[in-house]
Enzyme design. Structure first.
Site, PDB file in Angstrom:
ATOM      1  N   HIS A  10       3.319  -6.649   2.457  1.00  0.00           N
ATOM      2  CA  HIS A  10       2.521  -7.661   3.154  1.00  0.00           C
ATOM      3  C   HIS A  10       2.626  -8.964   2.362  1.00  0.00           C
ATOM      4  CE1 HIS A  10      -0.141  -4.767   5.518  1.00  0.00           C
ATOM      5  NE2 HIS A  10       0.291  -3.939   4.564  1.00  0.00           N
TER       6      HIS A  10
ATOM      7  N   ASN B 172       0.846  -1.182   0.000  1.00  0.00           N
ATOM      8  CA  ASN B 172       0.000   0.000   0.000  1.00  0.00           C
ATOM      9  C   ASN B 172       0.890   1.243   0.000  1.00  0.00           C
ATOM     10  OD1 ASN B 172      -2.429  -1.564   0.274  1.00  0.00           O
ATOM     11  ND2 ASN B 172      -1.941  -1.829   2.452  1.00  0.00           N
TER      12      ASN B 172
ATOM     13  N   HIS C 115       6.600  -1.310   3.405  1.00  0.00           N
ATOM     14  CA  HIS C 115       6.464  -2.692   3.863  1.00  0.00           C
ATOM     15  C   HIS C 115       5.686  -3.465   2.817  1.00  0.00           C
ATOM     16  CE1 HIS C 115       3.272  -0.156   5.540  1.00  0.00           C
ATOM     17  NE2 HIS C 115       2.448  -1.180   5.414  1.00  0.00           N
TER      18      HIS C 115
ATOM     19  N   GLU D 150      -1.057   2.956   6.149  1.00  0.00           N
ATOM     20  CA  GLU D 150      -1.149   3.460   7.523  1.00  0.00           C
ATOM     21  C   GLU D 150       0.216   3.795   8.099  1.00  0.00           C
ATOM     22  OE1 GLU D 150      -3.270   0.566   9.806  1.00  0.00           O
ATOM     23  OE2 GLU D 150      -5.086   0.729   8.572  1.00  0.00           O
TER      24      GLU D 150
HETATM   25  P1  AMP Z   1      -0.570  -0.500   5.819  1.00  0.00           P
HETATM   26  O1  AMP Z   1      -2.029  -0.128   5.821  1.00  0.00           O
HETATM   27  O2  AMP Z   1      -0.156  -1.159   4.534  1.00  0.00           O
HETATM   28  O3  AMP Z   1       0.318   0.680   6.189  1.00  0.00           O
HETATM   29  O4  AMP Z   1      -0.400  -1.628   6.908  1.00  0.00           O
HETATM   30  C1  AMP Z   1       0.191  -1.438   8.146  1.00  0.00           C
HETATM   31  C2  AMP Z   1       0.168  -2.765   8.863  1.00  0.00           C
HETATM   32  O5  AMP Z   1       1.001  -2.686   9.978  1.00  0.00           O
HETATM   33  C3  AMP Z   1      -1.226  -3.210   9.339  1.00  0.00           C
HETATM   34  O6  AMP Z   1      -1.536  -4.476   8.762  1.00  0.00           O
HETATM   35  C4  AMP Z   1      -1.049  -3.316  10.860  1.00  0.00           C
HETATM   36  O7  AMP Z   1      -1.777  -4.385  11.433  1.00  0.00           O
HETATM   37  C5  AMP Z   1       0.456  -3.505  10.992  1.00  0.00           C
HETATM   38  N1  AMP Z   1       1.038  -3.076  12.252  1.00  0.00           N
HETATM   39  C6  AMP Z   1       0.855  -1.909  12.891  1.00  0.00           C
HETATM   40  N2  AMP Z   1       1.586  -1.854  14.016  1.00  0.00           N
HETATM   41  C7  AMP Z   1       2.264  -3.040  14.083  1.00  0.00           C
HETATM   42  C8  AMP Z   1       3.189  -3.608  15.001  1.00  0.00           C
HETATM   43  N3  AMP Z   1       3.581  -2.942  16.109  1.00  0.00           N
HETATM   44  N4  AMP Z   1       3.670  -4.836  14.768  1.00  0.00           N
HETATM   45  C9  AMP Z   1       3.274  -5.523  13.665  1.00  0.00           C
HETATM   46  N5  AMP Z   1       2.429  -5.037  12.753  1.00  0.00           N
HETATM   47  C10 AMP Z   1       1.909  -3.810  12.957  1.00  0.00           C
END
Ligand code: AMP
Length: 120
Positions: free
Chosen positions: A107, A92, A105, A100
Site C-alpha cells: 500500500h 500487511n 501488495h 485480507e
Molecule cells: P490488505 O488488508 O493489506 O490485504 O488489503 C487489501 C486491500 O485491497 C484493501 O485496502 C482493499 O480495499 C483492497 N481491494 C480489495 N479488492 C480490491 C479491488 N477489486 N480493487 C482494488 N483494491 C481492492
C-alpha cells in the site's frame, strides 16, 4: 515456511483481466492500481505479477529481475502521485498483519499527514 498460493484471490483475477482495475502504472513485473476503498487521497496498491503471497515470500523467492521491476514500479507510483511531502508504505502479512488479500501488495498511502505509525 511454505507458501501455498491461491490463484483465485482477487488480485490474481485482476492480473488475468477478469476483474477491472484503475491502473496507475504497469511494467513487466508489477502492476499498480488504485485501492477500491482508499484510506487517504492517494492509496495505490503495487503488486508483483508473479504468484507471491506476502512480502517475505516475495523477498525470498522472487528473482532479482522481479524484485527490481517491483521497486521500479514503486518509484514510478511515488513520482506520478506527487508524494513530495511524504507517504507511508504498508505491507500487511498473514493473520497478525491482518492481510485480507493473499497476493503480496504494497500500500502506498499519502496526500495528507498519515499520523503515527501504529494505533492499538
Ligand atoms: P490488505 O488488508 O493489506 O490485504 O488489503 C487489501 C486491500 O485491497 C484493501 O485496502 C482493499 O480495499 C483492497 N481491494 C480489495 N479488492 C480490491 C479491488 N477489486 N480493487 C482494488 N483494491 C481492492
Amino acid at each position: 515456511m511454505t507458501f501455498d498460493y491461491d490463484d483465485q484471490n482477487i488480485f490474481a483475477k485482476i492480473l488475468r483481466g477478469e476483474i477491472p482495475n484503475q491502473t496507475v502504472y504497469e511494467n513487466d513485473h508489477a502492476l499498480a492500481f488504485n485501492d477500491i476503498n482508499p484510506q487517504a487521497p492517494v492509496h495505490v496498491l503495487v503488486i508483483p505479477k508473479g504468484p507471491y503471497m506476502t512480502l517475505d515470500h516475495f523477498a525470498r523467492d522472487a528473482s532479482p529481475q522481479e524484485q527490481v521491476g517491483f521497486m521500479q514500479a514503486v518509484a514510478e507510483v511515488c513520482r506520478i502521485s506527487n508524494l513530495e511531502d511524504g507517504f507511508r508504505a504498508i505491507a500487511n502479512a498473514r493473520g497478525h498483519g491482518v492481510q485480507e488479500v493473499p497476493h503480496y501488495h504494497l500500500h502506498i498511502v499519502g496526500g495528507r499527514p498519515m499520523g503515527r505509525m501504529l494505533q492499538g
